[in-house]
Design a protein around this motif. Structure first.
Motif, PDB file in Angstrom:
ATOM      1  N   LEU A  19       0.819  -1.209   0.000  1.00 60.72           N
ATOM      2  CA  LEU A  19       0.000   0.000   0.000  1.00 60.72           C
ATOM      3  C   LEU A  19       0.847   1.251   0.000  1.00 60.72           C
ATOM      4  O   LEU A  19       0.512   2.243  -0.626  1.00 60.72           O
ATOM      5  CB  LEU A  19      -0.917  -0.011   1.231  1.00 60.72           C
ATOM      6  CG  LEU A  19      -2.101  -0.972   1.156  1.00 60.72           C
ATOM      7  CD1 LEU A  19      -2.747  -1.098   2.527  1.00 60.72           C
ATOM      8  CD2 LEU A  19      -3.110  -0.501   0.128  1.00 60.72           C
ATOM      9  N   LEU A  20       1.952   1.215   0.724  1.00 62.92           N
ATOM     10  CA  LEU A  20       2.831   2.377   0.749  1.00 62.92           C
ATOM     11  C   LEU A  20       3.487   2.612  -0.590  1.00 62.92           C
ATOM     12  O   LEU A  20       3.676   3.745  -1.023  1.00 62.92           O
ATOM     13  CB  LEU A  20       3.913   2.187   1.817  1.00 62.92           C
ATOM     14  CG  LEU A  20       3.471   2.397   3.254  1.00 62.92           C
ATOM     15  CD1 LEU A  20       4.562   1.928   4.200  1.00 62.92           C
ATOM     16  CD2 LEU A  20       3.124   3.841   3.509  1.00 62.92           C
ATOM     17  N   ALA A  21       3.838   1.555  -1.274  1.00 63.72           N
ATOM     18  CA  ALA A  21       4.600   1.697  -2.504  1.00 63.72           C
ATOM     19  C   ALA A  21       3.736   1.742  -3.747  1.00 63.72           C
ATOM     20  O   ALA A  21       4.174   2.226  -4.778  1.00 63.72           O
ATOM     21  CB  ALA A  21       5.583   0.519  -2.627  1.00 63.72           C
ATOM     22  N   GLY A  22       2.498   1.223  -3.694  1.00 62.51           N
ATOM     23  CA  GLY A  22       1.749   1.053  -4.913  1.00 62.51           C
ATOM     24  C   GLY A  22       2.337  -0.146  -5.634  1.00 62.51           C
ATOM     25  O   GLY A  22       2.908  -1.029  -5.028  1.00 62.51           O
ATOM     26  N   CYS A  23       2.231  -0.202  -6.955  1.00 64.49           N
ATOM     27  CA  CYS A  23       2.858  -1.309  -7.670  1.00 64.49           C
ATOM     28  C   CYS A  23       4.240  -0.906  -8.116  1.00 64.49           C
ATOM     29  O   CYS A  23       4.593   0.247  -8.099  1.00 64.49           O
ATOM     30  CB  CYS A  23       1.991  -1.740  -8.859  1.00 64.49           C
ATOM     31  SG  CYS A  23       2.146  -0.654 -10.270  1.00 64.49           S
ATOM     32  N   SER A  24       5.030  -1.863  -8.550  1.00 65.47           N
ATOM     33  CA  SER A  24       6.428  -1.596  -8.843  1.00 65.47           C
ATOM     34  C   SER A  24       6.674  -1.235 -10.298  1.00 65.47           C
ATOM     35  O   SER A  24       7.786  -0.899 -10.667  1.00 65.47           O
ATOM     36  CB  SER A  24       7.273  -2.827  -8.494  1.00 65.47           C
ATOM     37  OG  SER A  24       6.843  -3.941  -9.249  1.00 65.47           O
ATOM     38  N   ALA A  25       5.673  -1.290 -11.133  1.00 63.76           N
ATOM     39  CA  ALA A  25       5.891  -1.011 -12.545  1.00 63.76           C
ATOM     40  C   ALA A  25       6.062   0.471 -12.785  1.00 63.76           C
ATOM     41  O   ALA A  25       5.576   1.307 -12.054  1.00 63.76           O
ATOM     42  CB  ALA A  25       4.704  -1.535 -13.362  1.00 63.76           C
ATOM     43  N   GLY A  26       6.744   0.786 -13.889  1.00 66.21           N
ATOM     44  CA  GLY A  26       6.850   2.174 -14.320  1.00 66.21           C
ATOM     45  C   GLY A  26       7.989   2.900 -13.674  1.00 66.21           C
ATOM     46  O   GLY A  26       8.180   2.849 -12.480  1.00 66.21           O
ATOM     47  N   ALA A  27       8.741   3.680 -14.470  1.00 64.69           N
ATOM     48  CA  ALA A  27       9.873   4.407 -13.917  1.00 64.69           C
ATOM     49  C   ALA A  27       9.782   5.889 -14.119  1.00 64.69           C
ATOM     50  O   ALA A  27      10.355   6.650 -13.378  1.00 64.69           O
ATOM     51  CB  ALA A  27      11.160   3.885 -14.546  1.00 64.69           C
ATOM     52  N   SER A  28       9.060   6.338 -15.135  1.00 63.06           N
ATOM     53  CA  SER A  28       8.977   7.772 -15.367  1.00 63.06           C
ATOM     54  C   SER A  28       7.713   8.070 -16.129  1.00 63.06           C
ATOM     55  O   SER A  28       7.036   7.204 -16.643  1.00 63.06           O
ATOM     56  CB  SER A  28      10.204   8.256 -16.158  1.00 63.06           C
ATOM     57  OG  SER A  28      10.204   7.679 -17.448  1.00 63.06           O
ATOM     58  N   GLY A  29       7.396   9.339 -16.220  1.00 62.44           N
ATOM     59  CA  GLY A  29       6.219   9.716 -16.982  1.00 62.44           C
ATOM     60  C   GLY A  29       5.745  11.087 -16.618  1.00 62.44           C
ATOM     61  O   GLY A  29       6.194  11.685 -15.657  1.00 62.44           O
ATOM     62  N   ASP A  30       4.811  11.617 -17.390  1.00 59.12           N
ATOM     63  CA  ASP A  30       4.232  12.930 -17.146  1.00 59.12           C
ATOM     64  C   ASP A  30       2.957  12.732 -16.361  1.00 59.12           C
ATOM     65  O   ASP A  30       1.951  12.281 -16.896  1.00 59.12           O
ATOM     66  CB  ASP A  30       3.959  13.616 -18.494  1.00 59.12           C
ATOM     67  CG  ASP A  30       3.250  14.941 -18.330  1.00 59.12           C
ATOM     68  OD1 ASP A  30       3.168  15.409 -17.183  1.00 59.12           O
ATOM     69  OD2 ASP A  30       2.797  15.502 -19.341  1.00 59.12           O
ATOM     70  N   ALA A  31       3.008  13.067 -15.070  1.00 60.18           N
ATOM     71  CA  ALA A  31       1.841  12.835 -14.221  1.00 60.18           C
ATOM     72  C   ALA A  31       0.910  14.027 -14.195  1.00 60.18           C
ATOM     73  O   ALA A  31      -0.148  13.986 -13.601  1.00 60.18           O
ATOM     74  CB  ALA A  31       2.295  12.521 -12.797  1.00 60.18           C
ATOM     75  N   GLY A  32       1.313  15.128 -14.806  1.00 65.22           N
ATOM     76  CA  GLY A  32       0.558  16.359 -14.693  1.00 65.22           C
ATOM     77  C   GLY A  32      -0.880  16.238 -15.137  1.00 65.22           C
ATOM     78  O   GLY A  32      -1.170  16.023 -16.301  1.00 65.22           O
ATOM     79  N   GLY A  33      -1.812  16.415 -14.184  1.00 66.77           N
ATOM     80  CA  GLY A  33      -3.212  16.529 -14.510  1.00 66.77           C
ATOM     81  C   GLY A  33      -3.928  15.232 -14.815  1.00 66.77           C
ATOM     82  O   GLY A  33      -5.122  15.239 -15.047  1.00 66.77           O
ATOM     83  N   ASP A  47      17.048   0.431   1.959  1.00 67.78           N
ATOM     84  CA  ASP A  47      17.055   1.243   0.748  1.00 67.78           C
ATOM     85  C   ASP A  47      15.753   1.999   0.534  1.00 67.78           C
ATOM     86  O   ASP A  47      15.736   3.050  -0.108  1.00 67.78           O
ATOM     87  CB  ASP A  47      17.333   0.371  -0.486  1.00 67.78           C
ATOM     88  CG  ASP A  47      18.794  -0.037  -0.585  1.00 67.78           C
ATOM     89  OD1 ASP A  47      19.637   0.653   0.019  1.00 67.78           O
ATOM     90  OD2 ASP A  47      19.084  -1.036  -1.253  1.00 67.78           O
ATOM     91  N   THR A  48      14.645   1.464   1.020  1.00 62.87           N
ATOM     92  CA  THR A  48      13.351   2.136   0.856  1.00 62.87           C
ATOM     93  C   THR A  48      12.633   2.251   2.198  1.00 62.87           C
ATOM     94  O   THR A  48      12.880   1.460   3.120  1.00 62.87           O
ATOM     95  CB  THR A  48      12.432   1.377  -0.119  1.00 62.87           C
ATOM     96  OG1 THR A  48      11.988   0.156   0.490  1.00 62.87           O
ATOM     97  CG2 THR A  48      13.143   1.071  -1.432  1.00 62.87           C
ATOM     98  N   GLN A  49      11.719   3.200   2.269  1.00 59.56           N
ATOM     99  CA  GLN A  49      10.909   3.352   3.467  1.00 59.56           C
ATOM    100  C   GLN A  49       9.996   2.145   3.647  1.00 59.56           C
ATOM    101  O   GLN A  49       9.695   1.731   4.770  1.00 59.56           O
ATOM    102  CB  GLN A  49      10.085   4.639   3.398  1.00 59.56           C
ATOM    103  CG  GLN A  49       9.212   4.893   4.625  1.00 59.56           C
ATOM    104  CD  GLN A  49      10.016   4.971   5.913  1.00 59.56           C
ATOM    105  OE1 GLN A  49      11.069   5.599   5.943  1.00 59.56           O
ATOM    106  NE2 GLN A  49       9.517   4.355   6.969  1.00 59.56           N
ATOM    107  N   ASP A  50       9.550   1.561   2.539  1.00 54.59           N
ATOM    108  CA  ASP A  50       8.708   0.370   2.610  1.00 54.59           C
ATOM    109  C   ASP A  50       9.412  -0.762   3.359  1.00 54.59           C
ATOM    110  O   ASP A  50       8.818  -1.461   4.178  1.00 54.59           O
ATOM    111  CB  ASP A  50       8.357  -0.116   1.201  1.00 54.59           C
ATOM    112  CG  ASP A  50       7.676   0.948   0.374  1.00 54.59           C
ATOM    113  OD1 ASP A  50       7.052   1.833   0.971  1.00 54.59           O
ATOM    114  OD2 ASP A  50       7.778   0.889  -0.863  1.00 54.59           O
TER     115      ASP A  50
END
Length: 309
Positions: free
Chosen positions: A22-36, A211-214
């Motif tokens: 729940l804290l991390a969501g899923c592990s897929a995806g590394a970058s992208g335009d999240a705007g809007g 390495d991660t907060q999770d």
């Protein structure tokens, strides 16, 4: 600092592993335009289309950024509610919303690049990233090579099992404390607290770095660590997702936090600051913090390098 946090209806913490997911969501995806973007799972407080461009602030951006038309942002998306991932792997959180709004104010997009927390600053200094997100405290050490644009106030906080609450800093003396590598807590706060433990005749703290907060959260949930420490919105959010399994301590050493930008990039930091000030004036800043439940960390005066320690 940020004691109150957004919780999503229907989230159920069934195990320590579920807490991490729940804290991390899923592990897929590394970058992208999240705007809007407002897909079903892409929770956001804003629609960037509603944000008016500040031409004066935009002119302060480095020419390379203006030409690229985007801010390249290094982000550690394991630090809910600051930044984490939705089911599609896209970054969400209050800092994501805020930088999306800053980008809109400057007339550019956001391009998020997933990275480990302690790799983000080196990438900013190498100009691979323009700025970074990850709950960065504004410290004198960071100011040596970075301009810290302050937009929040945060503090150190502990979480521990409900049957072993931490009500005073010295309660952690002699305990195994989980912390994310590269952060201010293991590098500055815990070493200073260790000195207090020694002065009080108590045992020193054993720091378990992850390495991660999770991973740090999982260590406490699974009994590998007695407690964990991070900035207060992260701890509060993790505790809420634990459905009562974890409880929080008081908040210690509250300080300014924000986004780091390399020092020698002209008026870049000024551009971001001016955009933030505009968002504060038009109410967007307050709307974002309130949506994510972290409004207690709002500051009245945004500035560059306001940290004093």
């Amino acid at each position: 600092m940020r004691q109150h946090h957004l919780t999503t209806a229907g989230l159920a913490v069934l195990s320590a592993a579920a807490t991490v997911a729940l804290l991390a969501g899923c592990s897929a995806g590394a970058s992208g335009d999240a705007g809007g973007k407002k897909a079903d799972d892409h929770r956001t407080a804003i629609d960037v289309a509603d944000i008016a461009k500040d031409d004066a602030a935009a002119k302060l951006l480095p020419e390379s950024v203006q030409k690229a038309g985007k801010l390249v942002v290094g982000v550690d998306p394991t630090y809910a509610p600051n930044e984490f991932k939705d089911k599609a792997g896209q970054p969400i959180g209050w800092e994501i919303d805020l930088i999306d709004a800053v980008a809109a104010k400057l007339g550019v997009k956001t391009d998020y690049r997933t990275a480990k927390f302690d790799n983000i600053v080196p990438s900013i200094l190498g100009e691979k990233y323009d700025l970074g997100l990850g709950g960065y405290y504004d410290t004198k050490k960071r100011q040596e090579t970075l301009d810290m644009v302050d937009f929040f106030q945060a503090g150190n906080q502990f979480a521990s099992p409900k049957d072993a609450p931490i009500t005073d800093e010295l309660d952690v003396c002699g305990l195994k404390v989980a912390a994310q590598n590269g952060g201010s807590a293991p590098l500055v706060y815990l070493p200073e607290l260790d000195k207090k433990c020694t002065a009080a005749g108590k045992k020193t703290i054993t720091v378990l770095g992850y390495d991660t907060q999770d991973d740090a959260t999982a260590a406490v949930s699974l009994g590998r660590a007695d407690a964990m420490v991070a900035d207060s919105p992260v701890i509060g959010y993790a505790a809420k997702l634990s459905k009562g399994k974890l409880v929080t301590s008081p908040i210690y050493d509250s300080t300014l936090s924000g986004t780091p930008i390399k020092k020698d990039r002209g008026q870049f930091a000024d551009a971001v600051l001016q955009a933030l000030q505009g968002l504060q004036k038009d109410g967007t800043y307050t709307d974002i913090l309130t949506y994510w439940g972290v409004e207690n960390g709002a500051i009245d005066t945004m500035q560059i390098n306001g940290g004093t320690e």
